[in-house]
Design a protein around this motif. Structure first.
Motif, short mmCIF file in Angstrom:
data_model
loop_
_atom_site.label_atom_id
_atom_site.label_comp_id
_atom_site.label_asym_id
_atom_site.label_seq_id
_atom_site.Cartn_x
_atom_site.Cartn_y
_atom_site.Cartn_z
N GLY A 45 5.94 28.24 23.91
CA GLY A 45 5.50 28.97 25.09
C GLY A 45 4.75 30.24 24.72
N ALA A 46 4.42 31.00 25.76
CA ALA A 46 3.66 32.24 25.55
C ALA A 46 4.50 33.47 25.84
CB ALA A 46 2.41 32.24 26.43
N GLU A 47 5.60 33.29 26.56
CA GLU A 47 6.34 34.46 27.05
C GLU A 47 7.65 34.71 26.29
OE1 GLU A 47 5.05 32.16 29.32
OE2 GLU A 47 3.36 33.45 29.83
N ILE A 103 4.73 16.96 22.53
CA ILE A 103 4.93 18.40 22.24
C ILE A 103 3.93 19.18 23.09
CG2 ILE A 103 4.83 20.23 20.50
CD1 ILE A 103 7.11 18.25 19.95
N HIS A 104 4.46 20.01 23.97
CA HIS A 104 3.59 20.92 24.74
C HIS A 104 3.43 22.18 23.88
CE1 HIS A 104 1.97 23.21 28.13
NE2 HIS A 104 2.84 24.18 27.82
N LEU A 105 2.19 22.45 23.49
CA LEU A 105 1.97 23.42 22.41
C LEU A 105 1.23 24.69 22.84
CD1 LEU A 105 2.30 23.76 19.29
CD2 LEU A 105 -0.02 22.84 19.07
N ILE A 132 -1.93 20.39 24.25
CA ILE A 132 -2.11 21.83 24.07
C ILE A 132 -2.12 22.53 25.43
CG2 ILE A 132 -3.39 21.56 21.90
CD1 ILE A 132 -5.83 22.55 23.65
N SER A 133 -1.78 23.80 25.40
CA SER A 133 -1.77 24.59 26.64
C SER A 133 -3.15 25.19 26.87
CB SER A 133 -0.76 25.73 26.52
OG SER A 133 -0.95 26.64 27.59
N THR A 134 -3.64 25.01 28.09
CA THR A 134 -4.82 25.78 28.49
C THR A 134 -4.41 26.91 29.43
OG1 THR A 134 -5.36 24.44 30.43
CG2 THR A 134 -6.34 23.75 28.32
N GLY A 135 -3.09 27.03 29.65
CA GLY A 135 -2.60 28.13 30.48
C GLY A 135 -2.55 29.41 29.68
N GLY A 136 -2.16 29.26 28.40
CA GLY A 136 -2.02 30.43 27.54
C GLY A 136 -1.02 31.41 28.12
N ALA A 137 -1.29 32.67 27.91
CA ALA A 137 -0.43 33.72 28.48
C ALA A 137 -1.11 34.27 29.71
CB ALA A 137 -0.22 34.82 27.45
N ALA A 163 -3.87 17.88 27.41
CA ALA A 163 -3.85 19.34 27.59
C ALA A 163 -3.31 19.62 28.99
CB ALA A 163 -5.25 19.92 27.43
N SER A 164 -2.74 20.80 29.15
CA SER A 164 -2.26 21.17 30.48
C SER A 164 -3.42 21.63 31.34
CB SER A 164 -1.21 22.28 30.36
OG SER A 164 -1.78 23.42 29.74
N LEU A 165 -3.32 21.34 32.62
CA LEU A 165 -4.33 21.79 33.59
C LEU A 165 -3.55 22.35 34.79
CD1 LEU A 165 -7.32 19.63 34.96
CD2 LEU A 165 -6.61 21.85 35.77
N ASN A 166 -3.60 23.66 34.93
CA ASN A 166 -2.82 24.32 35.99
C ASN A 166 -3.57 24.27 37.30
OD1 ASN A 166 -0.41 25.80 34.48
ND2 ASN A 166 -2.20 25.80 33.15
N LEU A 167 -2.89 23.75 38.34
CA LEU A 167 -3.62 23.42 39.58
C LEU A 167 -3.64 24.51 40.63
CD1 LEU A 167 -3.28 19.66 40.55
CD2 LEU A 167 -5.13 20.88 39.44
N LEU A 188 -1.07 17.76 34.89
CA LEU A 188 -1.29 18.67 36.01
C LEU A 188 -0.04 19.51 36.23
CD1 LEU A 188 -3.04 16.06 38.34
CD2 LEU A 188 -4.07 17.58 36.62
N GLU A 189 -0.15 20.79 35.96
CA GLU A 189 1.01 21.68 36.10
C GLU A 189 1.00 22.25 37.52
OE1 GLU A 189 2.77 22.84 33.02
OE2 GLU A 189 1.64 21.43 31.83
N VAL A 190 2.08 22.00 38.26
CA VAL A 190 2.12 22.48 39.64
C VAL A 190 3.39 23.30 39.87
CG1 VAL A 190 0.71 20.58 40.52
CG2 VAL A 190 3.17 20.35 40.53
N TYR A 191 3.20 24.40 40.57
CA TYR A 191 4.27 25.39 40.78
C TYR A 191 4.65 25.48 42.25
CZ TYR A 191 2.45 26.70 36.20
OH TYR A 191 2.03 26.66 34.89
N GLU A 192 3.84 24.87 43.09
CA GLU A 192 3.96 24.98 44.55
C GLU A 192 3.57 23.65 45.16
OE1 GLU A 192 4.86 27.32 46.47
OE2 GLU A 192 4.67 29.20 45.35
N PHE A 220 12.20 25.94 24.49
CA PHE A 220 12.33 27.39 24.59
C PHE A 220 11.24 28.05 25.43
CE2 PHE A 220 14.68 27.59 20.21
CZ PHE A 220 15.81 27.06 20.81
N GLU A 221 10.15 27.35 25.70
CA GLU A 221 9.15 27.92 26.60
C GLU A 221 9.78 28.21 27.96
OE1 GLU A 221 5.31 26.09 26.79
OE2 GLU A 221 4.87 26.90 28.77
N ASP A 222 10.66 27.30 28.38
CA ASP A 222 11.20 27.36 29.73
C ASP A 222 12.62 27.92 29.80
OD1 ASP A 222 8.85 26.04 30.45
OD2 ASP A 222 9.76 24.06 30.22
#
Ligand code: KMH
Ligand code: ZN
Length: 274
Positions: free
Chosen positions: A15-17, A48-50, A84-89, A108-112, A145-149, A228-230
């Motif tokens: 993760g990034a955080e 592996i989500h990287l 790979i993550s395209t969300g980054g930090a 790769a992740s794509l945050n929607l 597709l990463e969705v939070y809502e 550990f990212e989450d």
């Protein structure tokens, strides 16, 4: 998707955080990431989500750093799907977030969409989403597709119609970010009900939501992301020893209820179609 489908486990190892201060076993360097990824794959992870970090632990989108980690993970855990993550930090520039796509990972992740993320805002404008989607299409990289809502799920047909997404959608419900939808089970069920046909899904529960949501996903025929990212805990107040321990627990639970675990090749067939 059904419970008879094998369970695809994604390990979000860094993760990034997450801070090493809070989770001393967090893999930071490419060598540490390779060791962690190998252990996760041996335990049952197929993806592996990287994210990558610099040696001082700061989040990075540097292509060379991704390349080094990817090479080391590939040689330590041949066959694993690297996403790979395209969300980054939060706050990373669009151009930096796009850069590692040049390495042409399988996924790769794509945050929607944009979402409050703790005290920050994780920005993904429609124009950003278009840039990520079109770049991935051009390079034949399969997006997760990463969705939070719930509203982000409802946008999937819109982006498909615009030609930014293909016709199969692999969706990751990321629930429990402070500012996004919580990990209340009703949220997961609602999001599932909104999925377009021809979708596969997984759930990444943040913090205390990781385990209960994973258990429900196993029973609902979805897939699971841990790591550990989450979430850094094995249980309340007890820091997990390794990412692989979190994967192993999911494997045990899943087998216990009769659901088998997908190998990387089986996951590749389900998610990438080959
Ligand atoms: N670090 C979060 C702000 C992704 O990997 O694409 C975003 C994130 C999503 O981790
Ligand atoms: Zn991520």
């Amino acid at each position: 998707m059904k419970i008879s489908d094998k369970l695809i486990i994604t390990a979000a190892i860094t993760g990034a955080e997450t801070l090493k201060r809070d989770q001393p076993n967090l893999p930071i360097t490419p060598d540490e990431q390779a060791i962690a990824a190998k252990a996760c794959v041996e335990a049952g992870a197929s993806v592996i989500h990287l994210h990558v970090r610099e040696d001082d632990g700061s989040p990075s989108q540097r292509t060379e750093r991704f390349q080094e980690s990817i090479e080391k993970i590939r040689s330590a855990a041949p066959g694993v799907i690297i996403q790979i993550s395209t969300g980054g930090a939060v706050g990373e520039s669009l151009s930096n977030r796009l850069k590692p796509l040049g390495l042409r990972p399988e996924m790769a992740s794509l945050n929607l969409g944009s979402v409050n993320f703790g005290n920050d805002v994780f920005v993904n404008t429609p124009t950003d989403i278009e840039s990520f989607g079109l770049k991935m299409k051009e390079l034949s990289i399969v997006p997760e597709l990463e969705v939070y809502e719930a509203g982000m799920v409802e946008m999937i047909p819109y982006y498909e119609k615009k030609g930014i997404l293909g016709s199969h959608h692999h969706v990751q419900f990321v629930l429990g970010v402070r500012g996004g939808m919580s990990g209340d089970l009703r949220n997961l069920l609602h999001m599932i009900s909104l999925l377009p046909e021809n979708s596969t899904w997984g759930v990444a529960g943040i913090g205390r939501f990781q385990l209960p949501l994973a258990v429900h996903a196993i029973l609902l025929g979805g897939n699971v992301r841990v790591g550990f990212e989450d979430n850094i805990y094995e249980r309340k107040g007890v820091i997990a020893k390794s990412n692989a321990d979190l994967v192993s627990r999911i494997v045990r639970l899943s087998r216990e209820v009769g659901r088998q675990i997908a190998s990387p090749d089986e996951a590749r067939l389900a998610l990438l179609g080959h």
